[in-house]
Design a protein around this motif. Structure first.
Motif, PDB file in Angstrom:
ATOM      1  N   GLN A 156       0.818  -1.212   0.000  1.00  0.00           N
ATOM      2  CA  GLN A 156       0.000   0.000   0.000  1.00  0.00           C
ATOM      3  C   GLN A 156       0.854   1.265   0.000  1.00  0.00           C
ATOM      4  O   GLN A 156       0.572   2.217  -0.728  1.00  0.00           O
ATOM      5  CB  GLN A 156      -0.970   0.015   1.182  1.00  0.00           C
ATOM      6  CG  GLN A 156      -1.992   1.139   1.089  1.00  0.00           C
ATOM      7  CD  GLN A 156      -2.842   1.038  -0.176  1.00  0.00           C
ATOM      8  OE1 GLN A 156      -3.517   0.031  -0.401  1.00  0.00           O
ATOM      9  NE2 GLN A 156      -2.809   2.064  -1.018  1.00  0.00           N
TER      10      GLN A 156
ATOM     11  N   ALA B 297       2.320   1.605  -3.423  1.00  0.00           N
ATOM     12  CA  ALA B 297       1.263   2.014  -4.358  1.00  0.00           C
ATOM     13  C   ALA B 297       0.937   3.497  -4.186  1.00  0.00           C
ATOM     14  O   ALA B 297       0.715   4.204  -5.169  1.00  0.00           O
ATOM     15  CB  ALA B 297       0.017   1.157  -4.155  1.00  0.00           C
ATOM     16  N   ASN B 298       0.915   3.971  -2.946  1.00  0.00           N
ATOM     17  CA  ASN B 298       0.655   5.392  -2.706  1.00  0.00           C
ATOM     18  C   ASN B 298       1.748   6.257  -3.335  1.00  0.00           C
ATOM     19  O   ASN B 298       1.455   7.305  -3.914  1.00  0.00           O
ATOM     20  CB  ASN B 298       0.582   5.681  -1.205  1.00  0.00           C
ATOM     21  CG  ASN B 298      -0.660   5.123  -0.555  1.00  0.00           C
ATOM     22  OD1 ASN B 298      -1.616   4.719  -1.223  1.00  0.00           O
ATOM     23  ND2 ASN B 298      -0.648   5.067   0.766  1.00  0.00           N
TER      24      ASN B 298
ATOM     25  N   GLU C 188       1.440   5.890  -7.232  1.00  0.00           N
ATOM     26  CA  GLU C 188       0.090   6.129  -7.752  1.00  0.00           C
ATOM     27  C   GLU C 188      -0.321   5.026  -8.721  1.00  0.00           C
ATOM     28  O   GLU C 188      -0.962   5.270  -9.741  1.00  0.00           O
ATOM     29  CB  GLU C 188      -0.009   7.512  -8.391  1.00  0.00           C
ATOM     30  CG  GLU C 188       0.214   8.627  -7.394  1.00  0.00           C
ATOM     31  CD  GLU C 188       0.096  10.018  -7.992  1.00  0.00           C
ATOM     32  OE1 GLU C 188      -0.012  10.161  -9.232  1.00  0.00           O
ATOM     33  OE2 GLU C 188       0.106  10.981  -7.206  1.00  0.00           O
ATOM     34  N   GLN C 189       0.082   3.806  -8.387  1.00  0.00           N
ATOM     35  CA  GLN C 189      -0.286   2.613  -9.144  1.00  0.00           C
ATOM     36  C   GLN C 189      -1.080   1.696  -8.221  1.00  0.00           C
ATOM     37  O   GLN C 189      -0.978   1.796  -7.002  1.00  0.00           O
ATOM     38  CB  GLN C 189       0.970   1.879  -9.633  1.00  0.00           C
ATOM     39  CG  GLN C 189       1.801   2.675 -10.602  1.00  0.00           C
ATOM     40  CD  GLN C 189       3.091   1.958 -10.969  1.00  0.00           C
ATOM     41  OE1 GLN C 189       3.413   0.893 -10.471  1.00  0.00           O
ATOM     42  NE2 GLN C 189       3.855   2.569 -11.864  1.00  0.00           N
ATOM     43  N   PRO C 190      -1.849   0.776  -8.782  1.00  0.00           N
ATOM     44  CA  PRO C 190      -2.574  -0.166  -7.924  1.00  0.00           C
ATOM     45  C   PRO C 190      -1.603  -1.095  -7.206  1.00  0.00           C
ATOM     46  O   PRO C 190      -0.494  -1.332  -7.682  1.00  0.00           O
ATOM     47  CB  PRO C 190      -3.454  -0.956  -8.900  1.00  0.00           C
ATOM     48  CG  PRO C 190      -3.025  -0.587 -10.267  1.00  0.00           C
ATOM     49  CD  PRO C 190      -2.123   0.591 -10.200  1.00  0.00           C
ATOM     50  N   THR C 191      -2.028  -1.585  -6.048  1.00  0.00           N
ATOM     51  CA  THR C 191      -1.205  -2.557  -5.338  1.00  0.00           C
ATOM     52  C   THR C 191      -1.079  -3.820  -6.180  1.00  0.00           C
ATOM     53  O   THR C 191      -1.924  -4.104  -7.025  1.00  0.00           O
ATOM     54  CB  THR C 191      -1.799  -2.922  -3.956  1.00  0.00           C
ATOM     55  OG1 THR C 191      -3.106  -3.441  -4.144  1.00  0.00           O
ATOM     56  CG2 THR C 191      -1.826  -1.721  -3.029  1.00  0.00           C
ATOM     57  N   THR C 192      -0.017  -4.544  -5.945  1.00  0.00           N
ATOM     58  CA  THR C 192       0.239  -5.776  -6.693  1.00  0.00           C
ATOM     59  C   THR C 192       0.606  -6.890  -5.728  1.00  0.00           C
ATOM     60  O   THR C 192       1.072  -6.624  -4.614  1.00  0.00           O
ATOM     61  CB  THR C 192       1.369  -5.578  -7.722  1.00  0.00           C
ATOM     62  OG1 THR C 192       1.513  -6.781  -8.485  1.00  0.00           O
ATOM     63  CG2 THR C 192       2.688  -5.247  -7.053  1.00  0.00           C
ATOM     64  N   THR C 193       0.412  -8.106  -6.160  1.00  0.00           N
ATOM     65  CA  THR C 193       0.879  -9.266  -5.407  1.00  0.00           C
ATOM     66  C   THR C 193       1.979  -9.987  -6.182  1.00  0.00           C
ATOM     67  O   THR C 193       2.534 -10.959  -5.686  1.00  0.00           O
ATOM     68  CB  THR C 193      -0.272 -10.250  -5.117  1.00  0.00           C
ATOM     69  OG1 THR C 193      -0.869 -10.639  -6.365  1.00  0.00           O
ATOM     70  CG2 THR C 193      -1.315  -9.624  -4.215  1.00  0.00           C
TER      71      THR C 193
ATOM     72  N   GLN D 242       7.904  -1.502  -8.908  1.00  0.00           N
ATOM     73  CA  GLN D 242       7.231  -0.396  -8.224  1.00  0.00           C
ATOM     74  C   GLN D 242       8.122   0.224  -7.145  1.00  0.00           C
ATOM     75  O   GLN D 242       8.114   1.444  -6.977  1.00  0.00           O
ATOM     76  CB  GLN D 242       5.912  -0.866  -7.608  1.00  0.00           C
ATOM     77  CG  GLN D 242       4.818  -1.080  -8.616  1.00  0.00           C
ATOM     78  CD  GLN D 242       3.503  -1.477  -7.973  1.00  0.00           C
ATOM     79  OE1 GLN D 242       3.450  -1.920  -6.828  1.00  0.00           O
ATOM     80  NE2 GLN D 242       2.430  -1.330  -8.719  1.00  0.00           N
TER      81      GLN D 242
END
Length: 102
Positions: free
Chosen positions: A19, A22-23, A26-31, A39
């Motif tokens: 998180q 991602a913040n 400014e990208q979606p979280t990834t697994t 990232q």
């Protein structure tokens, strides 16, 4: 009785830090571990352009973390070196104050 710590895994590390990264990006979280490494490096690049010393310090911290993560990526889960590298990366990521980037 000694406490045994669980070895660090990509899943645990990503769960702990996705998180915040991602913040920053400014990208979606990834697994996905490969995407997460990218990232983290992107977040380091973003912070390196910051105007204050905290941003530059955090950029350096993220660069170290990204290096450890990239080195761990090709290793098997059973390789003890992978757990060591992931623990080092996690330690660096723990030094990023997530509240600075909400």
């Amino acid at each position: 009785m000694a406490t045994k710590t669980r070895p660090m895994t990509f899943d645990r590390l990503i769960s702990n830090h996705a998180q915040t990264i991602a913040n920053l990006t400014e990208q979606p979280t990834t697994t996905d571990p490969g995407v997460f490494v990218e990232q983290v490096q992107t977040a380091a690049d973003i912070l390196s352009t910051g105007m204050n010393s905290t941003s530059h310090d955090d950029a350096d911290t993220l660069t170290y973390a990204a290096t450890y993560l990239a080195d761990a990526l090709p290793l098997d889960d059973s390789d003890t070196e992978r757990a060591v590298l992931l623990r080092r990366a996690n330690d660096h990521l723990n030094n990023i104050d997530a509240t600075d980037y909400l």
